[in-house]
Design a protein around this motif. Structure first.
Motif, PDB file in Angstrom:
ATOM      1  N   LYS A  18     -23.912 -18.758  71.945  1.00 53.78           N
ATOM      2  CA  LYS A  18     -23.904 -18.119  73.146  1.00 53.78           C
ATOM      3  C   LYS A  18     -21.835 -17.089  73.333  1.00 53.78           C
ATOM      4  N   THR A  21     -17.868 -14.514  78.331  1.00 54.25           N
ATOM      5  CA  THR A  21     -17.629 -12.825  78.675  1.00 54.25           C
ATOM      6  C   THR A  21     -16.190 -12.419  78.183  1.00 54.25           C
ATOM      7  N   VAL A  56     -27.052 -15.315  73.535  1.00 57.96           N
ATOM      8  CA  VAL A  56     -27.034 -14.735  74.670  1.00 57.96           C
ATOM      9  C   VAL A  56     -25.688 -14.664  74.336  1.00 57.96           C
ATOM     10  N   THR A  57     -26.243 -13.341  75.374  1.00 59.58           N
ATOM     11  CA  THR A  57     -24.760 -12.531  75.522  1.00 59.58           C
ATOM     12  C   THR A  57     -24.430 -12.617  77.623  1.00 59.58           C
ATOM     13  N   SER A  58     -23.080 -12.101  77.617  1.00 61.00           N
ATOM     14  CA  SER A  58     -22.075 -12.292  79.102  1.00 61.00           C
ATOM     15  C   SER A  58     -21.284 -10.638  78.654  1.00 61.00           C
ATOM     16  N   GLN A  88     -24.822  -3.302  80.955  1.00 59.85           N
ATOM     17  CA  GLN A  88     -25.536  -3.620  79.990  1.00 59.85           C
ATOM     18  C   GLN A  88     -25.944  -2.875  79.178  1.00 59.85           C
ATOM     19  N   GLN A 108     -33.279  -6.198  72.662  1.00 60.10           N
ATOM     20  CA  GLN A 108     -33.000  -6.703  74.088  1.00 60.10           C
ATOM     21  C   GLN A 108     -33.664  -7.495  74.690  1.00 60.10           C
ATOM     22  N   ASN A 142     -29.774 -12.044  77.955  1.00 62.23           N
ATOM     23  CA  ASN A 142     -28.640 -12.209  78.715  1.00 62.23           C
ATOM     24  C   ASN A 142     -29.276 -12.331  80.100  1.00 62.23           C
ATOM     25  N   GLU A 143     -28.882 -12.574  81.076  1.00 59.78           N
ATOM     26  CA  GLU A 143     -29.600 -12.816  82.794  1.00 59.78           C
ATOM     27  C   GLU A 143     -29.531 -11.116  83.077  1.00 59.78           C
ATOM     28  N   ASP A 145     -28.928  -9.352  85.482  1.00 58.67           N
ATOM     29  CA  ASP A 145     -28.132  -9.270  86.889  1.00 58.67           C
ATOM     30  C   ASP A 145     -28.040  -8.636  88.018  1.00 58.67           C
ATOM     31  N   ASN A 159     -24.578 -17.669  81.818  1.00 57.13           N
ATOM     32  CA  ASN A 159     -24.974 -18.000  80.593  1.00 57.13           C
ATOM     33  C   ASN A 159     -25.155 -19.094  79.903  1.00 57.13           C
ATOM     34  N   SER A 163     -28.233 -20.464  77.938  1.00 57.86           N
ATOM     35  CA  SER A 163     -28.558 -20.646  76.363  1.00 57.86           C
ATOM     36  C   SER A 163     -29.065 -21.770  76.691  1.00 57.86           C
TER      37      SER A 163
END
Length: 373
Positions: A18, A21, A56-58, A88, A108, A142-143, A145, A159, A163
């Motif tokens: 994870k 940001t 898992v990226t923010s 994104q 993605q 990613n969520e 958003d 996240n 994660s």
């Protein structure tokens, strides 16, 4: 229970990383290419060691706000939704460029957090991710958003929780949360210079008092959300490490068992999914011949050729009993309905599409979805 990291992590097969940001932007408003290149290079090395890796990226909202030159108020959700859609695409482009330098392809995946409670969504996601991993692709998650207002409003925490759920549902062995701190301290190190790092945590409840609130306005995750993630991982039998993204080779060193950050260990031995399958109510029964039973006991998948009979009514994704000579030998999650399984019983896998007009898998029940009784 041992606390030696090399011993604890020697059998790790699947790793979720994870990336927050603050790590991606290095405290600024734009993506730090050098950092993302470093993550990609470390992921390649981990994969070279034979591990599977998910990211898992923010960062989408923060990057999007900077690109739009937007400065919303804290609760101004529509602008953040718009920024997520802008950010994104920028974020994924940067990740793609970094991984391409390592000869790796990424995919993605945008999720809403209901994936973990909706069985059909979970199965579809799991199947897609397993296929990507089989083709050596790195999933970048990613969520979503743009539509997840609750997530944007920091209900789930940048996240961290996502994660952990990804770890739980994908049967990962290790979650690494890259943070702007070296790990879990006995109190907030940004406020107390004499705070001490806690290297190993066996009981998450014993350290809840050490969690403070986030101090970064761009990211929404704080130590509380990371400890919640640790609880989810513990229940799933998955270890978790919190470590500083600024530390050299932190991902590689963490996976190999070096003493970096804080590790949360679990004494759970059986995967959560196996425990769930074992205790789940069966929707029907598949009767197999001696050859099918032997394959299952050798931890192989159940093929249609080994099926003698089908009883009960069940759909794809349901749990069924697997019986041989009136003995319950296993339970599993089926990839075919009772009607389809009955129609293809005794047939070779290469005839499934001919008989049904479609084929989900060569296996009626895949080995990773079978628990011996």
């Amino acid at each position: 229970m041992t606390t030696d990291r090399r011993e604890l992590l020697k059998d790790v097969d699947t790793v979720v990383i994870k990336v927050g940001t603050s790590s991606i932007t290095r405290g600024g408003n734009t993506v730090c290419t050098e950092f993302m290149d470093s993550v990609a290079e470390q992921v390649r090395r981990v994969k070279d060691d034979g591990k599977k890796v998910l990211i898992v990226t923010s960062g989408a909202i923060g990057v999007g706000l900077a690109a739009m030159d937007a400065h919303p108020k804290p609760r101004e959700i529509p602008i953040r939704q718009a920024a997520a859609s802008v950010g994104q695409s920028i974020l994924m482009q940067r990740w793609s460029e970094s991984f391409q330098k390592q000869g790796l392809l990424i995919a993605q995946i945008l999720l809403t957090l209901d994936f973990y409670s909706d069985r059909e969504k979970y199965l579809n996601l799991r199947n897609a991710i397993q296929t990507l991993l089989s083709y050596d692709v790195v999933p970048v998650i990613n969520e979503n958003d743009v539509i997840c207002v609750k997530e944007i409003d920091a209900m789930f925490g940048d996240n961290d929780t996502l994660s952990a759920y990804v770890c739980s549902k994908m049967d990962a062995d290790l979650l690494i949360i890259l943070s702007d701190v070296d790990g879990l301290y006995d109190r907030n190190p940004k406020l107390f210079p004499d705070a001490k790092l806690i290297p190993v945590v066996e009981d998450v409840s014993s350290v809840l008092g050490a969690a403070g609130d986030p101090v970064d306005r761009v990211g929404t995750g704080g130590m509380k959300t990371k400890l919640k993630a640790a609880e989810i991982c513990h229940d799933a039998g998955c270890s978790m490490i919190i470590a500083s993204s600024a530390e050299d080779d932190v991902i590689v060193r963490a996976v190999r068992g070096d003493d970096v950050g804080t590790i949360f260990i679990t004494d759970t031995r059986e995967p959560k999914k196996s425990i769930w399958i074992r205790g789940a109510r069966s929707s029907g029964t598949i009767v197999v011949d001696a050859g099918g039973a032997k394959a299952l006991r050798n931890h192989m998948s159940l093929l249609s050729v080994g099926i003698r009979d089908v009883s009960g009514r069940f759909d794809r994704g349901d749990v069924v009993d697997i019986v041989c000579d009136d003995e319950l030998i296993a339970k599993g999650i089926t990839d075919y309905s009772s009607e389809d399984a009955f129609r293809i019983r005794g047939l070779r896998s290469d005839r499934i599409a001919e008989v049904l007009g479609h084929k989900s898998y060569d296996d009626v029940i895949r080995s990773e979805n079978i628990v011996l009784m």
